[in-house]
Design a protein around this motif. Structure first.
Motif, PDB file in Angstrom:
ATOM      1  N   GLY A  72       0.811  -1.208   0.000  1.00 14.77           N
ATOM      2  CA  GLY A  72       0.000   0.000   0.000  1.00 14.77           C
ATOM      3  C   GLY A  72       0.844   1.256   0.000  1.00 14.77           C
ATOM      4  N   ASP A  73       0.193   2.388   0.195  1.00 13.49           N
ATOM      5  CA  ASP A  73       0.903   3.663   0.198  1.00 13.49           C
ATOM      6  C   ASP A  73       1.897   3.755   1.352  1.00 13.49           C
ATOM      7  OD1 ASP A  73      -0.516   4.474  -2.014  1.00 13.49           O
ATOM      8  OD2 ASP A  73      -2.104   5.427  -0.841  1.00 13.49           O
ATOM      9  N   PHE A  74       1.616   3.047   2.436  1.00 13.54           N
ATOM     10  CA  PHE A  74       2.538   2.998   3.574  1.00 13.54           C
ATOM     11  C   PHE A  74       3.038   1.560   3.690  1.00 13.54           C
ATOM     12  CE2 PHE A  74       3.830   2.620   7.980  1.00 13.54           C
ATOM     13  CZ  PHE A  74       4.462   3.827   8.234  1.00 13.54           C
ATOM     14  N   PRO A  75       4.115   1.197   2.946  1.00 15.10           N
ATOM     15  CA  PRO A  75       4.554  -0.209   2.932  1.00 15.10           C
ATOM     16  C   PRO A  75       5.101  -0.650   4.279  1.00 15.10           C
ATOM     17  CG  PRO A  75       6.116   1.187   1.744  1.00 15.10           C
ATOM     18  CD  PRO A  75       4.949   2.062   2.082  1.00 15.10           C
ATOM     19  N   ILE A  76       4.814  -1.904   4.617  1.00 17.78           N
ATOM     20  CA  ILE A  76       5.294  -2.510   5.856  1.00 17.78           C
ATOM     21  C   ILE A  76       5.895  -3.857   5.489  1.00 17.78           C
ATOM     22  CG2 ILE A  76       4.654  -3.276   8.175  1.00 17.78           C
ATOM     23  CD1 ILE A  76       2.210  -1.495   8.027  1.00 17.78           C
ATOM     24  N   SER A  77       7.069  -4.148   5.987  1.00 13.37           N
ATOM     25  CA  SER A  77       7.728  -5.406   5.663  1.00 13.37           C
ATOM     26  C   SER A  77       6.973  -6.574   6.293  1.00 13.37           C
ATOM     27  CB  SER A  77       9.172  -5.389   6.170  1.00 13.37           C
ATOM     28  OG  SER A  77       9.197  -5.435   7.584  1.00 13.37           O
ATOM     29  N   PRO A  78       7.108  -7.801   5.719  1.00 15.84           N
ATOM     30  CA  PRO A  78       6.434  -8.965   6.302  1.00 15.84           C
ATOM     31  C   PRO A  78       6.775  -9.186   7.771  1.00 15.84           C
ATOM     32  CG  PRO A  78       7.213  -9.487   4.103  1.00 15.84           C
ATOM     33  CD  PRO A  78       7.758  -8.136   4.434  1.00 15.84           C
ATOM     34  N   THR A 122      -3.910  -4.674  -6.775  1.00 15.26           N
ATOM     35  CA  THR A 122      -3.528  -3.445  -6.075  1.00 15.26           C
ATOM     36  C   THR A 122      -2.093  -3.014  -6.345  1.00 15.26           C
ATOM     37  OG1 THR A 122      -2.966  -4.772  -4.109  1.00 15.26           O
ATOM     38  CG2 THR A 122      -5.178  -3.831  -4.208  1.00 15.26           C
ATOM     39  N   THR A 123      -1.233  -3.918  -6.768  1.00 15.46           N
ATOM     40  CA  THR A 123       0.179  -3.581  -6.932  1.00 15.46           C
ATOM     41  C   THR A 123       0.708  -3.763  -8.348  1.00 15.46           C
ATOM     42  OG1 THR A 123       0.938  -5.823  -6.348  1.00 15.46           O
ATOM     43  CG2 THR A 123       0.624  -4.245  -4.543  1.00 15.46           C
TER      44      THR A 123
END
Length: 345
Positions: free
Chosen positions: A43-49, A310-311
Motif C-alpha cells: 500500500g501507500d505505507f509499505p510494511i515489511s512482512p 492493487t500492486t
C-alpha cells in the motif's frame, strides 16, 4: 489406487485421510497466510512482512497497529472468507451436478444475489446493510427457483446446469435493466459494486461473514461423505444408504447461502467458485469434492488476485473482480476445450 491412511483413536473411532490431500491443503494454507501477510504490508505505507507479523502479535508501533489492525487486516480477512466461501460453494455444486461447469456463478446464484443487491440500490436507495440483505435474499430466491425448475423426480446434474444457465441469462438481463433505470450516481455505485472489490472493507463485513462461515462449514463437512457418494449417481448413493434428496437440499441450501453472503460482502467476484475446486482436485489427484483443499485454494486465489490488482498496475488499483474475471475466463476456455476433447460436452 490412491493411498489412504487410517488411524484409530483410543475411543475406537477410525479416521481415514489421504496423505497427499492433507499435504496439499497444508501447503495451500501456508501460501494463503503468506499472501495475506504480503497483502497487509502493501500500500501507500509499505510494511515489511516481519513488521506485519510483529504488529499482529502486538509489537508494532502505534501507526503500524492502526494501519494493520484497522485498515488492512479486515480487508484481508474478508478476502480470505469470501474466497473460501466461493470455492466451497463451487465444490458443492460441481459435485452435485457432476459437472465442472456446475459453478454457482455459471448457473445463476451469483447473478441472483446481484439482482437483489442492485434492486435495493436502484429502487430503494438502500445503505450497505440493506444492499447486503438484498444480495442474500436474491441468492436464496434464485436457489429455490433453480431447484424447483430443475426438479423432475429429483434434481440431476445436466438439468441443473442447463436450467441454471438459462436463469443466469435472464438475471443478467435484469441487472442491465436495473442499471439503465438508475440515476447517474446510483448507476456508478451499482457498476462499481458489480465489478467485485475488497476496497473499503472493514470489521462490519468480517463478523457477519465469519459467523455464517463458521455455522455452515461444520454442516457441510459433516455431509462430505454423502456428497462424495452423490458424485457416483443417485442410484449408487441410494444403495449406499444416503438420503439423496435431503442431503442434496441441505448442501444446495448451504452452498447458495455461502455464495449469497460472499456476494453481499464483496460483490459478484467471478470464476473463483469455478476454478478453485478444479485446481484443488488436480493438485490432490483425489476424487470427490475435496472440500478442505478447495476452500483453502479459493482463499489463496482471491488474496493473490487482490495483491495483483492493487500492486501490478502502477498507481491505478483495479477491483479484484477484474483480475479474477480475466484469469477465470482463460481458465473457462481451457476447461471447455479439455471437456470437449474428453467427449463430455
Amino acid at each position: 489406487m490412491k493411498a489412504v491412511k487410517a488411524i484409530r483413536t483410543p475411543g475406537g473411532l477410525s479416521l481415514r485421510f489421504d496423505p497427499r490431500s492433507l499435504v496439499v491443503s497444508l501447503l495451500l494454507a501456508a501460501v494463503t497466510v503468506a499472501a495475506g501477510v504480503v497483502l497487509i504490508g502493501s500500500g501507500d505505507f509499505p510494511i515489511s512482512p516481519g513488521e506485519v507479523v510483529a504488529t499482529l502479535l502486538g509489537n508494532g508501533t502505534q501507526a503500524q497497529e492502526f494501519i494493520v489492525q484497522d485498515l488492512r487486516l479486515p480487508r484481508v480477512l474478508v478476502g480470505l472468507l469470501v474466497g473460501a466461501s466461493l470455492a466451497l460453494s463451487g465444490a458443492i455444486f460441481q459435485s452435485i451436478s457432476r459437472n465442472p461447469l456446475g459453478s454457482p456463478d455459471v448457473i445463476g446464484f451469483g447473478q441472483g444475489a446481484t439482482v437483489g443487491a442492485l434492486g435495493v440500490i436502484v429502487l430503494f436507495d438502500g445503505g450497505a446493510l440493506a444492499v447486503a440483505g438484498g444480495a442474500v435474499v436474491g441468492g436464496l430466491v434464485t436457489g429455490v427457483g433453480v431447484y424447483v425448475l430443475a426438479w423432475k423426480r429429483g434434481v440431476h446434474g445436466y438439468r441443473l446446469v442447463l436450467v441454471g444457465i438459462g436463469i443466469a441469462a435472464m438475471l443478467t438481463a435484469a441487472n442491465h435493466y436495473l442499471v439503465t433505470k438508475a440515476s447517474l450516481v446510483e448507476a456508478t455505485q451499482a457498476t462499481l459494486w458489480m465489478t467485485g472489490s475488497l476496497d473499503g472493507r472493514d470489521w462490519a463485513q468480517v463478523w457477519p461473514l465469519l459467523g455464517v462461515f463458521a455455522a455452515l462449514v461444520p454442516l457441510i463437512l459433516a455431509h462430505g461423505r454423502q456428497l462424495r457418494m452423490l458424485e457416483m449417481g443417485d442410484d449408487a448413493a441410494y444403495a449406499l444408504g444416503v438420503p439423496v434428496e435431503r442431503t442434496r437440499l441441505v448442501l444446495m441450501g448451504s452452498g447458495v447461502l455461502l455464495i449469497a453472503v460472499a456476494t453481499a460482502a464483496a460483490g459478484p467476484i467471478a470464476f473463483v467458485a469455478l476454478s478453485a475446486p478444479q485446481l484443488a482436485r488436480r493438485l490432490t489427484r483425489s476424487p470427490g469434492p475435496n472440500l478442505a483443499a478447495a476452500s483453502v485454494m479459493g482463499a489463496a486465489l482471491l488474496l493473490i488476485a487482490d495483491w495483483a490488482a492493487t500492486t501490478g498496475f502502477g498507481d491505478r488499483q483495479l477491483p479484484v473482480g477484474v483480475v479474477t474475471g480475466v484469469l477465470g475466463g482463460c481458465y473457462l476456455l481451457w476447461l471447455l476445450v479439455t471437456e470437449r476433447k474428453a467427449g463430455r460436452i
